[in-house]
Each structure stands twice: as structure tokens, then as C-alpha cells.
Design an enzyme around this catalytic site. Sequence first.
Site, short mmCIF file in Angstrom:
data_model
loop_
_atom_site.label_atom_id
_atom_site.label_comp_id
_atom_site.label_asym_id
_atom_site.label_seq_id
_atom_site.Cartn_x
_atom_site.Cartn_y
_atom_site.Cartn_z
N ALA A 170 0.85 -1.18 0.00
CA ALA A 170 0.00 0.00 0.00
C ALA A 170 0.89 1.23 0.00
CB ALA A 170 -0.90 -0.01 1.23
N TYR A 227 6.05 10.34 6.63
CA TYR A 227 5.09 9.46 5.93
C TYR A 227 5.41 9.37 4.45
CZ TYR A 227 0.57 7.54 4.46
OH TYR A 227 -0.43 6.74 3.93
#
Length: 329
Positions: A115, A146
Amino acid sequence: MKRVLITGGAGFLGSHLCDRFIKESYHVIAMDNLITGDLKNIEHLFKLPNFEFYHHDISKFIHVPGELDYILHFASPASPIDYLKIPIQTLKVGSLGIHNCLGLARVKNARVLIASTSEVYGDPTVHPQMEEYWGNVNPVGPRGVYDEAKRFQEAMTMAYHTYHGLETRIVRIFNTYGPRMRLNDGRVLPAFIGQALRGEDLTMFGDGSQTRSFCYVDDLVEGIYRLLLSDYAYPVNIGNPDEITIKEFGEEIIKLTGTNQKLISLPLPKDDPKQRQPNITKAKELLGWEPKVNRAKGLKITYEYFKSLPNDELYKMADHRGFEDYEKK
């Protein structure tokens, strides 16, 4: 019966993937350290003989007995309120975590799907974003933990594909919504709906002119499932190209909830993307996939889910179980 390991299996997307693979008659092994996941998302599966749950942090060595056909790596904090609070854990799950998953895949001769995210494009200078665009990311900004974790994860996955010949798939996920989102996770959709349900004004960042494109979770899961079973190893955007400004979206939420709150403006966070819209040409051509659920229908389902939550869920602040411990690691 084919066996699939889903990391982050107790999270929003992970739990919906567990449901889908159970429906497709797989033996599903969900793995989650529950730092942002919730067992309530998968408790309905515990009684099934073809479902297992491992409480484990995949940043540490992973052992799964028996054969594995597929590994889906969905473990990661996924909203700013999470990855700004636990930046080191966010980086570790995208580096040590993917390394452990890829190593396990080699041993088991399993196919891996990771993902990734539209955040690899950063604050884009190309619109809409296509897979060939390399992105505009600030590696040392607050969102870098992130963005760069996901970019590294893609690079590591491709290295295993090219060097070891491992079967790999990469999905770049754009904004997704639906039941089981955490009401207090800081993302715009649950934030707006939560504020509407509490009778608060809706807070948008900046003047609300930034855009997002929201994909309903069932559509996303269908795209992921098709990509896993395809023979394409490079990144594929999965998202809904129906773009909307945050201001317009807030007005939609006010209309949906029948409330009369105002939209109020807060300062724009550092490195917040101004535009987000997927180019899904590859998904259409390679997978025969495009979203089916329009935003009006998806929001209605999601709103009904949030309305059904108990009041303590509605009024509690973000619940970061064990974040302080993880920060020090």
C-alpha cells in the site's frame, strides 16, 4: 485454500481487505500491533476457521508458519494526526516493516502487494497525478516521515522485484473513506462529520480552495484485488478522479447532516498538498477498473455508520494507544 497475510489487518483498509479475501474463500491471516488499528473492525471474523489474528509489530521479525500465497502490506499510520505523533514508528514500518515482509515473501515464494499512497507525489506540480510523475516532496518537513517512508517502501519493493525476481505489486491509494474510519483520526472527512454531529463549526485549513478526490472503500478494495491478481509490477493509481475543493466538500457535509454550522478557516499546515486528483488511465487499461460508487451514495453510507457510534466515540479525542512508548523506540 490459498493463504494471504494482511499486515495492518485491524485498520480501516486492512479490515475491509480481510472481509474481501474471506468472501473470496481465502485463508486470511491478519497482523496488527493495534497502535492505530482496532480489534472491533475484525471481531466478526474471529469465529471463522479460515481467519487468524497475530498481534505483532512488523517492524520486528515476522514468522508465519505454513505456506503463504500472498502478502498485502497495509500496516502504517495513515493520517497526519498519527504520523506526526509517532514519526519514528511511521518510518520504521515503511522501512524495517517492508524489509521483513519482502524477506518473508522470498522464503514463502509469495506475491507481495504494498500500500503506497498519493502522498508520494507530495504537493504536486503536475495535475492530475499520473504514475510517471516523480513527485514534489519535502523530505525534512513534518509530512516527510510518511511521504518518504512510502517512497522508500516502493524503492525497496522494486529492488526485490528486479534483483530477486520477487512478484510484487504497488498500489498508490488516493483519499479513501467509508465505515470503520476512526472518527477522530484527523482526516478531513471524519473530522467534518464528527464536528457536524457534535454541533461544532466545521474547520477547514486555509481558504478551502485545496482539492481532494474521495474514493469509497469498496471501490478501492476491488481495485486492489484486481491489481494483486494482475501481472503488472509497477505502481498503479487507485482512486476516484471526481475532484472537489475542501470548501465545497464542507458544504456537502453540512447539507448531508442537515446542520447549520459555519465553515471556519484555520492556518494551512506546512507542506499540505494544494491539489490531489488521480489519473486512473492505467487502472482502466490494465485492470478494467474504475470507481462505481458516487460520492453522494458513499457519504450517506459513511454518515449512517458514524451516526451509529456511541457518544463516547463521538466526543473522545484521538486515542493513541501506546504512542508514547513507540516514540522512544
